[in-house]
Design a protein around this motif. Structure first.
Motif, short mmCIF file in Angstrom:
data_model
loop_
_atom_site.label_atom_id
_atom_site.label_comp_id
_atom_site.label_asym_id
_atom_site.label_seq_id
_atom_site.Cartn_x
_atom_site.Cartn_y
_atom_site.Cartn_z
N PHE A 143 0.83 -1.18 -0.14
CA PHE A 143 0.16 -0.08 -0.16
C PHE A 143 0.87 1.10 0.04
O PHE A 143 1.50 1.49 1.18
CB PHE A 143 -0.79 -0.01 1.25
CG PHE A 143 -1.87 -1.21 1.14
CD1 PHE A 143 -3.00 -1.16 0.38
CD2 PHE A 143 -1.53 -2.22 1.79
CE1 PHE A 143 -3.97 -2.12 0.35
CE2 PHE A 143 -2.55 -3.36 1.90
CZ PHE A 143 -3.52 -3.42 1.08
N SER A 146 -1.21 5.00 0.30
CA SER A 146 -2.85 4.52 0.30
C SER A 146 -3.03 4.01 1.59
O SER A 146 -1.91 3.43 2.31
CB SER A 146 -3.22 3.66 -0.76
OG SER A 146 -2.43 2.53 -0.65
N PRO A 148 -5.98 2.03 3.20
CA PRO A 148 -7.40 1.20 2.82
C PRO A 148 -8.16 1.31 4.15
O PRO A 148 -9.52 1.09 4.08
CB PRO A 148 -7.17 -0.16 2.32
CG PRO A 148 -5.81 -0.38 2.90
CD PRO A 148 -4.95 1.08 2.63
N THR A 151 -9.78 4.65 3.77
CA THR A 151 -10.58 4.96 2.62
C THR A 151 -11.62 3.74 2.17
O THR A 151 -12.35 4.10 1.45
CB THR A 151 -9.55 5.43 1.55
OG1 THR A 151 -8.60 4.40 1.30
CG2 THR A 151 -8.62 6.64 1.79
N GLN A 152 -11.22 2.83 2.28
CA GLN A 152 -11.84 1.60 1.71
C GLN A 152 -11.66 0.37 2.99
O GLN A 152 -11.06 -0.40 2.89
CB GLN A 152 -11.45 1.12 0.50
CG GLN A 152 -11.30 1.76 -0.66
CD GLN A 152 -10.58 1.28 -1.82
OE1 GLN A 152 -9.97 0.36 -1.76
NE2 GLN A 152 -10.80 2.06 -3.03
N HIS A 155 -11.49 -3.50 2.63
CA HIS A 155 -10.42 -3.87 1.47
C HIS A 155 -9.55 -4.95 2.32
O HIS A 155 -9.46 -5.94 1.59
CB HIS A 155 -9.58 -2.51 1.21
CG HIS A 155 -8.81 -2.96 0.05
ND1 HIS A 155 -7.71 -3.72 -0.04
CD2 HIS A 155 -8.85 -2.33 -1.40
CE1 HIS A 155 -6.91 -3.67 -1.31
NE2 HIS A 155 -7.65 -2.85 -1.85
N THR A 188 -3.61 1.69 8.80
CA THR A 188 -3.05 0.43 7.92
C THR A 188 -1.63 0.39 8.37
O THR A 188 -1.22 -0.96 8.58
CB THR A 188 -3.20 0.62 6.60
OG1 THR A 188 -4.40 1.10 6.12
CG2 THR A 188 -2.69 -0.63 5.73
N GLY A 246 -1.84 4.96 -3.99
CA GLY A 246 -2.67 6.04 -3.74
C GLY A 246 -2.45 7.37 -4.07
O GLY A 246 -1.27 7.46 -4.70
N MET A 278 -6.27 2.58 -6.30
CA MET A 278 -7.06 2.88 -5.05
C MET A 278 -7.96 4.16 -5.45
O MET A 278 -7.58 4.98 -5.03
CB MET A 278 -6.18 2.99 -3.70
CG MET A 278 -5.45 1.88 -3.48
SD MET A 278 -6.33 0.66 -2.74
CE MET A 278 -6.93 1.24 -1.01
#
Length: 412
Positions: A143, A146, A148, A151-152, A155, A188, A246, A278
């Motif tokens: 990652f 990014s 996740p 943001t997600q 994931h 993360t 990201g 992403m």
């Protein structure tokens, strides 16, 4: 007793299809199950301030708002259509037809970050895969710029770190490695502190060059040399790796994406490595794919008077010269840099939006729409390009985006 049906959440670009939503009349939105915190907020937005048809701040009928919107776009010599990412594929197709009809410049938020990456993926220059492939086969996930977890949020649990897949049957600690490259200790990064690499803003190219040096058997000139060499060892032992770039990384490398492409090529000489973007909004990938299929580009396209797509100026130049802007599926006054947001605000704006927003507050015309995925059916592309079709979770009297766009086009 409350009855539930499987529905789809459009809160982010994972477009989760396993949301248990109560049947109309048997329960409330707050009872929906399997939603992450971001999805929950997205659903609860149904109860936030909804807008009505407005012209110059005054309430009007829907027909009057559509007629005024058509008038602005019809009379514009340099129209712009911006947004797209929170609209269904059906709405995007109608929107591009409208752009071709009026000779508009079109762009979306991805032009500031993942546009160059997406163009390379769609053209086959950078290999990609589906998130289902990640779940089934990936043993290393990187990652890079990014987060996740923020943001997600599903994931990691559905695809990249915690799940058991076709080949990855053991626990994540035994068969999956999570690597984070970030400017800060993100949520993360806290999951894998021993494989987190700190880069300061603008240092992504140096980090990339250090990886290439290690892969070539050289001593890296950037960062903790011992830790960079350990990263090289992880990469060389990887059977199936995936990089998830990201916005922080993509903005940093925006002028150096050729080097990232070279890194991916070098990684695939050693083992298998894929790249999955992403993306932010739920159908950003869909717009990129649709525009690429139509024009060969994923950002900044200007349609000529004959409806042909041509190379276009930057969004900044297009907006500064715009005398009519249609905004749908986005809130540029909230998301864009201040100078560009002011340029938007200075032009006549037509905003298609389910709810009140900063852009709707300054728009000459506001046309309310249904919330995609919650109140209307449609189709979208997940961040990995997989097509998802969804049905509405709730009933509404509002028109869908594509219905509004069709009526505007008919009125022009």
């Amino acid at each position: 007793m409350t009855e539930f049906n499987y529905k789809t959440c459009t809160g982010c670009s994972l477009i989760c299809e396993d949301i248990l939503f109560p049947d109309a009349g048997s329960g409330s939105v707050s009872q929906a199950r399997n939603l992450c915190r971001k999805g929950q907020a997205h659903y609860q937005a149904l109860f936030s301030e909804r807008t009505g048809p407005l012209v110059e701040g005054s309430e009007v009928s829907l027909d009057q708002a559509i007629e005024r919107a058509a008038e602005i776009l019809r009379n514009a010599s340099a129209p712009v259509i911006y947004g797209w990412s929170n609209c269904t594929l059906e709405a995007q197709e109608v929107g591009l037809a409208l752009a071709a009809k009026i000779g508009a410049f079109v762009d979306d938020p991805s032009s500031y970050c993942e546009g160059q990456l997406m163009e390379r993926i769609l053209s086959g220059k950078i290999p990609s895969c589906t998130l289902d492939d990640v779940r089934n086969f990936a043993d290393t996930s990187i990652f890079w710029g990014s987060d996740p977890s923020s943001t997600q949020p599903r994931h990691l649990s559905r695809f990249s770190y915690f799940p058991r897949g076709e080949k990855r049957q053991k626990s994540y600690e035994e068969e999956r490695t999570c690597i984070v490259v970030d400017v800060r200790e993100s949520p993360t990064a806290r999951l894998c502190p021993n494989t987190t690499y700190r880069v300061l803003p603008g240092e992504d190219l140096q980090f990339l060059e250090a990886i290439l040096a290690v892969l070539e058997g050289k001593i890296p000139k950037f960062g903790d040399k011992k830790k960079m060499i350990e990263l090289g060892s992880i990469i060389k032992k990887t059977e199936y790796g995936v990089i998830f770039p990201g916005p922080l990384m993509l903005v940093s490398l925006q002028d150096q994406m050729d080097r990232f492409e070279e890194l991916v090529r070098r990684l695939n000489e050693i083992t298998t490595f894929k790249v999955v973007p992403m993306t932010g909004q739920y159908n950003s990938r869909g717009y990129s794919q649709l525009l690429f299929d139509r024009t060969g580009r994923v950002k900044g396209v200007k349609f000529t008077a004959s409806g042909e797509a041509a190379e276009a100026p930057s969004l900044v130049e297009a907006v500064k010269g715009a005398d009519g802007i249609l905004v749908l599926g986005s809130d540029p006054l909230l998301d864009l840099p201040l100078g560009l947001a002011r340029a938007f605000a200075a032009a006549p704006i037509v905003a298609i939006d389910p709810r009140r927003s900063l852009t709707a507050d300054v728009a000459r015309v506001v046309i309310p729409s249904a919330i995609s995925g919650l109140e209307t059916k449609g189709t979208a592309l997940r961040t990995d390009g997989v097509q998802i079709t969804f049905e509405p979770s709730m009933k509404t009297n509002q028109l869908a985006d594509e219905q509004i766009l069709t009526r505007i086009m008919e009125a022009i």
